[in-house]
Write an enzyme that holds these catalytic residues in place. Structure first.
Site, PDB file in Angstrom:
ATOM      1  N   CYS A  39       1.006  -1.163  -0.060  1.00 16.35           N
ATOM      2  CA  CYS A  39       0.318   0.342  -0.250  1.00 16.35           C
ATOM      3  C   CYS A  39       1.084   0.939   0.247  1.00 16.35           C
ATOM      4  O   CYS A  39       1.476   1.926   0.589  1.00 16.35           O
ATOM      5  CB  CYS A  39      -0.719  -0.143   1.759  1.00 16.35           C
ATOM      6  SG  CYS A  39      -1.475   1.616   1.590  1.00 16.35           S
ATOM      7  N   CYS A  42       0.316   3.899   3.244  1.00 16.20           N
ATOM      8  CA  CYS A  42       1.141   3.390   4.321  1.00 16.20           C
ATOM      9  C   CYS A  42       2.236   3.312   3.865  1.00 16.20           C
ATOM     10  O   CYS A  42       3.204   3.896   5.177  1.00 16.20           O
ATOM     11  CB  CYS A  42       0.832   1.286   3.954  1.00 16.20           C
ATOM     12  SG  CYS A  42      -1.058   0.710   4.625  1.00 16.20           S
TER      13      CYS A  42
END
Length: 122
Positions: A39, A42
């Site tokens: 991600c 993230c």
């Protein structure tokens, strides 16, 4: 204090036995070859979170990976999406609980705002 949570079931067990303030981060799992999450949001949030965790070592912090991309994306039945205590819609998501009740939540780009993040930890 940082605790790595390996599954939604383990999250439930830890969550039910906690009192006081607990912060829980839900993030995309890290690729074992690169050490980075699948991600991109993230990955962007990681340095901000690491700094905040280091600045608040007394805070109980749960680190919860949601799994590989294919088990998270477009999977409405994912346990962290359906769990009454989490109901995660996106990653990263950071939730502040007090006595097992959610009192605040940051999602995606909000976590990269240093001022908001520091207030969240305080």
């Amino acid at each position: 204090m940082k605790t790595v949570v390996n599954s939604p079931g383990e999250f439930d067990n830890i969550f039910q036995s906690t009192n006081g303030i607990v912060l829980a981060l839900f993030t995309g799992s890290k690729d074992p070859n690169t050490g980075e999450s699948w991600c991109p949001d993230c990955v962007s949030a990681d340095p901000f979170l690491n700094e905040a965790i280091n600045n608040h070592p007394e805070t109980q912090f749960l680190y919860c990976e949601v799994g590989p991309r294919e088990s998270w994306r477009n999977q409405p039945g994912h346990p962290y999406r359906t769990n009454i205590n989490t109901r995660i819609k996106c990653v990263p998501t950071l939730i502040r609980y007090q006595d097992r009740r959610e009192i605040a939540r940051l999602q995606e780009g909000q976590i990269c705002n240093k001022d908001i993040l520091n207030e969240f930890f305080s």
